[in-house]
Motif scaffolding. Structure first.
Motif, PDB file in Angstrom:
ATOM      1  N   GLY A  55      37.042  51.260  46.371  1.00 23.98           N
ATOM      2  CA  GLY A  55      36.773  50.446  47.555  1.00 23.98           C
ATOM      3  C   GLY A  55      35.763  49.350  47.265  1.00 23.98           C
ATOM      4  O   GLY A  55      35.933  48.197  47.686  1.00 23.98           O
ATOM      5  N   SER A  56      34.718  49.693  46.529  1.00 19.82           N
ATOM      6  CA  SER A  56      33.708  48.689  46.175  1.00 19.82           C
ATOM      7  C   SER A  56      34.281  47.639  45.225  1.00 19.82           C
ATOM      8  O   SER A  56      33.961  46.455  45.332  1.00 19.82           O
ATOM      9  CB  SER A  56      32.492  49.364  45.535  1.00 19.82           C
ATOM     10  N   LEU A  57      35.114  48.072  44.299  1.00 16.12           N
ATOM     11  CA  LEU A  57      35.732  47.119  43.383  1.00 16.12           C
ATOM     12  C   LEU A  57      36.614  46.129  44.143  1.00 16.12           C
ATOM     13  O   LEU A  57      36.625  44.929  43.845  1.00 16.12           O
ATOM     14  CB  LEU A  57      36.552  47.851  42.314  1.00 16.12           C
ATOM     15  N   GLN A  80      34.539  43.582  45.983  1.00 16.14           N
ATOM     16  CA  GLN A  80      33.998  42.587  45.059  1.00 16.14           C
ATOM     17  C   GLN A  80      35.095  41.803  44.321  1.00 16.14           C
ATOM     18  O   GLN A  80      34.811  41.059  43.393  1.00 16.14           O
ATOM     19  CB  GLN A  80      33.056  43.253  44.061  1.00 16.14           C
ATOM     20  N   LYS A  81      36.319  41.998  44.765  1.00 15.95           N
ATOM     21  CA  LYS A  81      37.476  41.276  44.224  1.00 15.95           C
ATOM     22  C   LYS A  81      37.698  41.531  42.730  1.00 15.95           C
ATOM     23  O   LYS A  81      38.171  40.671  42.000  1.00 15.95           O
ATOM     24  CB  LYS A  81      37.369  39.785  44.516  1.00 15.95           C
ATOM     25  N   ARG A  82      37.390  42.725  42.303  1.00 13.39           N
ATOM     26  CA  ARG A  82      37.658  43.142  40.919  1.00 13.39           C
ATOM     27  C   ARG A  82      38.969  43.932  40.917  1.00 13.39           C
ATOM     28  O   ARG A  82      39.003  45.128  40.642  1.00 13.39           O
ATOM     29  CB  ARG A  82      36.501  43.977  40.394  1.00 13.39           C
ATOM     30  N   PHE A  83      40.029  43.216  41.263  1.00 12.98           N
ATOM     31  CA  PHE A  83      41.321  43.840  41.500  1.00 12.98           C
ATOM     32  C   PHE A  83      41.914  44.492  40.257  1.00 12.98           C
ATOM     33  O   PHE A  83      42.501  45.572  40.345  1.00 12.98           O
ATOM     34  CB  PHE A  83      42.301  42.819  42.084  1.00 12.98           C
ATOM     35  N   ASP A  84      41.796  43.841  39.123  1.00 11.60           N
ATOM     36  CA  ASP A  84      42.376  44.398  37.898  1.00 11.60           C
ATOM     37  C   ASP A  84      41.703  45.715  37.520  1.00 11.60           C
ATOM     38  O   ASP A  84      42.383  46.680  37.139  1.00 11.60           O
ATOM     39  CB  ASP A  84      42.265  43.403  36.741  1.00 11.60           C
ATOM     40  N   ARG A 103      42.791  48.374  40.073  1.00 13.71           N
ATOM     41  CA  ARG A 103      44.187  48.774  39.833  1.00 13.71           C
ATOM     42  C   ARG A 103      44.293  49.685  38.623  1.00 13.71           C
ATOM     43  O   ARG A 103      44.997  50.697  38.642  1.00 13.71           O
ATOM     44  CB  ARG A 103      45.060  47.526  39.676  1.00 13.71           C
ATOM     45  N   SER A 104      43.576  49.361  37.569  1.00 14.17           N
ATOM     46  CA  SER A 104      43.592  50.176  36.362  1.00 14.17           C
ATOM     47  C   SER A 104      43.049  51.579  36.638  1.00 14.17           C
ATOM     48  O   SER A 104      43.649  52.583  36.220  1.00 14.17           O
ATOM     49  CB  SER A 104      42.770  49.492  35.275  1.00 14.17           C
ATOM     50  N   LEU A 105      41.934  51.672  37.341  1.00 13.98           N
ATOM     51  CA  LEU A 105      41.353  52.973  37.673  1.00 13.98           C
ATOM     52  C   LEU A 105      42.316  53.796  38.532  1.00 13.98           C
ATOM     53  O   LEU A 105      42.494  54.993  38.308  1.00 13.98           O
ATOM     54  CB  LEU A 105      40.022  52.772  38.396  1.00 13.98           C
ATOM     55  N   LEU A 106      42.954  53.151  39.469  1.00 11.79           N
ATOM     56  CA  LEU A 106      43.906  53.851  40.332  1.00 11.79           C
ATOM     57  C   LEU A 106      45.119  54.345  39.556  1.00 11.79           C
ATOM     58  O   LEU A 106      45.506  55.507  39.676  1.00 11.79           O
ATOM     59  CB  LEU A 106      44.354  52.929  41.472  1.00 11.79           C
ATOM     60  N   ARG A 107      45.718  53.468  38.782  1.00 10.97           N
ATOM     61  CA  ARG A 107      46.950  53.825  38.075  1.00 10.97           C
ATOM     62  C   ARG A 107      46.732  54.835  36.959  1.00 10.97           C
ATOM     63  O   ARG A 107      47.546  55.731  36.764  1.00 10.97           O
ATOM     64  CB  ARG A 107      47.596  52.574  37.486  1.00 10.97           C
ATOM     65  N   GLU A 108      45.650  54.661  36.214  1.00  9.09           N
ATOM     66  CA  GLU A 108      45.452  55.469  35.021  1.00  9.09           C
ATOM     67  C   GLU A 108      44.729  56.789  35.289  1.00  9.09           C
ATOM     68  O   GLU A 108      44.925  57.742  34.538  1.00  9.09           O
ATOM     69  CB  GLU A 108      44.678  54.662  33.974  1.00  9.09           C
ATOM     70  N   ASN A 129      46.116  41.509  47.494  1.00 10.80           N
ATOM     71  CA  ASN A 129      44.931  40.685  47.727  1.00 10.80           C
ATOM     72  C   ASN A 129      44.511  39.875  46.510  1.00 10.80           C
ATOM     73  O   ASN A 129      43.673  38.987  46.615  1.00 10.80           O
ATOM     74  CB  ASN A 129      43.753  41.540  48.194  1.00 10.80           C
ATOM     75  N   ASN A 130      45.068  40.204  45.362  1.00 10.25           N
ATOM     76  CA  ASN A 130      44.735  39.489  44.136  1.00 10.25           C
ATOM     77  C   ASN A 130      45.301  38.068  44.224  1.00 10.25           C
ATOM     78  O   ASN A 130      46.499  37.887  44.422  1.00 10.25           O
ATOM     79  CB  ASN A 130      45.321  40.228  42.929  1.00 10.25           C
TER      80      ASN A 130
END
Length: 130
Positions: free
Chosen positions: A66-68, A71-75, A78-83, A113-114
């Motif tokens: 949520g914090s990422l 702060q618009k750190r979408f990549d 996404r990586s943390l979520l997927r992996e 949102n990216n």
């Protein structure tokens, strides 16, 4: 926090909870960078203390995501979520658990949102939300 760590160091779980409260306060004060640093520490601490499959660890990871996103750190989100987060949440909590559904919604948000999203990202986000 220093006193808590000194006198109640045996209760690491409570310490993580208090750190989470502090991170939320930092977010409310607009100190998002400091909150993000703390949420990273909390997630790492939860993984070390409880393991990746524990519901509280998955919740800590969701807070970090949520914090990422804020702060618009979408990549990175996404990586943390997927992996890490989504596979573990689906396996241990199930596809219909509130945390799993929230993580899926957050994954869709990282895709839509990216500002660099492409048509395939939008299609994937729609698939996730169905």
């Amino acid at each position: 926090l220093v006193l808590l760590r000194r006198y109640w160091s045996h209760d690491e779980h409570s310490f993580l909870v208090i750190q989470g409260d502090l991170a939320n306060c930092l977010d409310e004060l607009g100190r998002n960078d400091a909150a993000l640093v703390l949420k990273r520490e909390i997630y790492a601490g939860a993984v070390a203390l409880l393991g990746v499959s524990h519901e509280d660890t998955i919740g800590c990871g969701g807070n970090l995501v949520g914090s990422l996103i804020v702060q618009k750190r979408f990549d990175e989100a996404r990586s943390l979520l997927r992996e890490q987060l989504l596979p573990v949440a689906q396996r241990t909590l199930g596809a219909d658990h509130n945390f799993t559904l929230t993580l899926k919604r957050n994954l869709a948000a990282t895709l839509t949102n990216n500002p660099d999203c492409i048509r395939d990202d939008l299609i994937e986000a729609e698939t996730i939300m169905q």
